[in-house]
Design an enzyme around this catalytic site. Structure first.
Site, PDB file in Angstrom:
ATOM      1  N   GLU A 211     -41.405 -21.489   8.847  1.00 25.58           N
ATOM      2  CA  GLU A 211     -42.307 -21.223   9.983  1.00 25.58           C
ATOM      3  C   GLU A 211     -43.463 -21.864   9.699  1.00 25.58           C
ATOM      4  O   GLU A 211     -44.575 -22.047  10.602  1.00 25.58           O
ATOM      5  CB  GLU A 211     -42.221 -19.459  10.053  1.00 25.58           C
TER       6      GLU A 211
ATOM      7  N   HIS B 265     -19.593 -23.472  -5.979  1.00 29.65           N
ATOM      8  CA  HIS B 265     -18.198 -23.572  -5.583  1.00 29.65           C
ATOM      9  C   HIS B 265     -18.111 -23.560  -4.183  1.00 29.65           C
ATOM     10  O   HIS B 265     -16.921 -23.601  -3.463  1.00 29.65           O
ATOM     11  CB  HIS B 265     -17.519 -22.053  -5.982  1.00 29.65           C
TER      12      HIS B 265
ATOM     13  N   LYS C 290     -37.970 -16.582  23.696  1.00 32.45           N
ATOM     14  CA  LYS C 290     -38.440 -15.285  24.032  1.00 32.45           C
ATOM     15  C   LYS C 290     -38.612 -15.423  25.459  1.00 32.45           C
ATOM     16  O   LYS C 290     -38.285 -14.466  26.212  1.00 32.45           O
ATOM     17  CB  LYS C 290     -39.843 -14.759  23.303  1.00 32.45           C
TER      18      LYS C 290
HETATM   19  O1  PA5 Z   1     -44.074 -14.030  10.718  1.00 30.74           O
HETATM   20  C1  PA5 Z   1     -44.191 -13.617  11.904  1.00 30.74           C
HETATM   21  O2  PA5 Z   1     -45.242 -13.838  12.419  1.00 30.74           O
HETATM   22  C2  PA5 Z   1     -43.023 -13.410  12.513  1.00 30.74           C
HETATM   23  O3  PA5 Z   1     -41.689 -13.673  11.898  1.00 30.74           O
HETATM   24  C3  PA5 Z   1     -42.947 -11.943  12.958  1.00 30.74           C
HETATM   25  O4  PA5 Z   1     -43.121 -10.913  11.831  1.00 30.74           O
HETATM   26  C4  PA5 Z   1     -42.034 -11.465  13.968  1.00 30.74           C
HETATM   27  O5  PA5 Z   1     -41.827 -12.338  14.988  1.00 30.74           O
HETATM   28  C5  PA5 Z   1     -42.129 -10.198  14.288  1.00 30.74           C
HETATM   29  O6  PA5 Z   1     -43.144  -9.913  14.950  1.00 30.74           O
HETATM   30  P1  PA5 Z   1     -43.687  -8.472  15.274  1.00 30.74           P
HETATM   31  O7  PA5 Z   1     -44.347  -8.028  13.914  1.00 30.74           O
HETATM   32  O8  PA5 Z   1     -44.883  -8.785  16.359  1.00 30.74           O
HETATM   33  O9  PA5 Z   1     -42.647  -7.682  15.926  1.00 30.74           O
END
Ligand code: PA5
Length: 411
Positions: A270, A291, A402
């Site tokens: 990310e 394996h 989303k």
């Molecule tokens: O790293 C990130 O920002 C995301 O993975 C969030 O942690 C994830 O989408 C969850 O978001 P939130 O904590 O707002 O529910």
């Protein structure tokens, strides 16, 4: 963090000014500001640590199971750290909700609740993510029905300090709550209350975790190529990427490193995977996955590199007994020695196939060792992404799916 370059095949790749770029990225990070609050998390205030410990003790007094509600950066860190030390933890058992939209998994967790006294820790920085919102409804409905007069005292939340639906819910019902620092993104937040509260409730020594991280952070702030492994890891990753190796496999050598692999995958994926750039992070558990994936890796033809994770110290001693089954060559050998030999033999073989192997050697998987490892990865990831020229701390690409779900639900 010790980083071995025995198997990196570094002399086959040209630097072309990369070292200078990594140094510039490192310098940039030191004054970056913005979402770099994770650099200060290891040294967080004694007052906050005590509040977390108190809440954790209360959770342990009330319950034997803590249901952690969260997704991505809000639960992967807790899963990773608790799994690495699960065999040593003596606090509440951890279970998870809100990390998927799967009814079977949700029902399994709720069925497990029936065998325990239950509390929940709801983690969402935004307070509005759909999957944990579903998990929140499920667990709060469950608690309300099971403990009609006291359910509110079993709810703990970690969210934004001011805004969001979860913050509003905390205010309405008086849940014990903690704040995700504004300048810390989800995937960088495991050493904030996001990870520390459930981990402390599970029995982890969070001070030792922070101590390890603080030591590593001090190293990571130096431009010392000998001792700052984060610099060297960021360097090697970019070296390979520039030569077309755009897949990295993080390989632990124990089944309980699997969740760490998933946390690492999110962190790097990310942070770096933007604008068609970045290394695709993949993860495996050896020797089991030799394996299943060994064939692909051995003959991957210059597409990937591996990063092995091998702690320096062995936690357990177990020798292979001399049971007569025809495999006498194994008799009396320590499993840890076998594992170490397997890691060298695999690196040798994969090197022969042209696959570079970086070996990371945390001192062990104690809380302190894990703290070092986490802070090492956070720094390395930020330096690596900045070297690559991408913004490490946003995730604009996560919004599209989303929005589609919201639109379809509205229809
Ligand atoms: O790293 C990130 O920002 C995301 O993975 C969030 O942690 C994830 O989408 C969850 O978001 P939130 O904590 O707002 O529910």
């Amino acid at each position: 963090m010790i980083l071995h370059e025995t198997y990196t095949l570094q002399d086959r790749f040209a630097d072309n000014g990369l070292k200078r770029s990594v140094e510039a990225a490192h310098a940039k990070l030191q004054t970056y500001g913005g979402m770099t609050g994770w650099r200060e998390l290891p040294a967080q205030s004694e007052e906050l640590i005590q509040q977390i410990q108190q809440a954790a003790e209360q959770i342990r007094r009330q319950s034997t199971l803590l249901v952690v509600v969260g997704i991505g950066g809000s639960d992967l860190g807790c899963r990773a750290v608790s799994e690495l030390m699960e065999h040593r933890l003596n606090g509440v058992k951890l279970a998870y909700l809100g990390g998927s939209l799967d009814a079977v998994s949700a029902k399994r967790t709720l069925a497990l609740c029936q065998q325990h006294e239950v509390s929940t820790c709801i983690v969402s920085k935004s307070g509005g993510t759909m999957e944990p919102a579903v998990g929140t409804k499920l667990i709060l409905d469950y608690l309300q029905q099971r403990y009609p007069n006291t359910w509110q005292s079993r709810v703990y939340a970690v969210t934004d300090g001011q805004k969001g639906k979860l913050r509003a819910l905390c205010q309405k019902h008086g849940f014990v709550s903690f704040t995700v620092p504004e300048n810390v993104g989800g995937r960088y937040s495991v050493l904030s209350p996001v990870g520390l509260l459930p981990l402390a409730a599970a029995g982890a020594d969070i001070r030792a975790l922070l101590k390890g991280a603080e030591k590593e952070q001090a190293l990571c702030e130096t431009l010392d190529w000998e001792n700052n492994g984060a610099l060297r890891y960021a360097y090697l990753r970019n070296l390979y990427l520039r030569a077309g190796r755009n897949v990295e496999m993080l390989c632990g050598f124990a089944p309980y490193t699997a969740s760490l692999g998933l946390w690492w995958r999110q962190l790097f994926g990310e942070s770096e995977g933007k604008n068609g750039l970045g290394i695709f992070p993949s993860t495996a558990v050896y020797t089991a996955d030799l394996h299943s994936m060994g064939q692909f890796v051995q003959q991957s033809g210059g597409r990937l590199f591996e990063t092995f994770l091998v702690p320096a110290l062995d936690e357990e001693v177990l020798a292979v007994p001399a049971f007569e089954d025809g495999n006498d060559y194994l008799d009396g050998t320590e499993l840890s020695a076998l594992c170490r030999i397997a890691s060298h033999a695999t690196a040798d073989a994969h090197n022969d196939g042209g696959v570079p192997v970086i070996t990371l050697e945390p001192k062990d998987f104690s809380e302190e060792g894990i703290g070092e490892l986490i802070q090492f990865f956070l720094n390395a990831c930020a330096i690596s992404a900045l070297t690559l020229g991408v913004e490490p701390f946003d995730q604009p690409g996560v919004e599209a799916y989303k929005k589609n779900i919201r639109d379809m639900l509205a229809e």
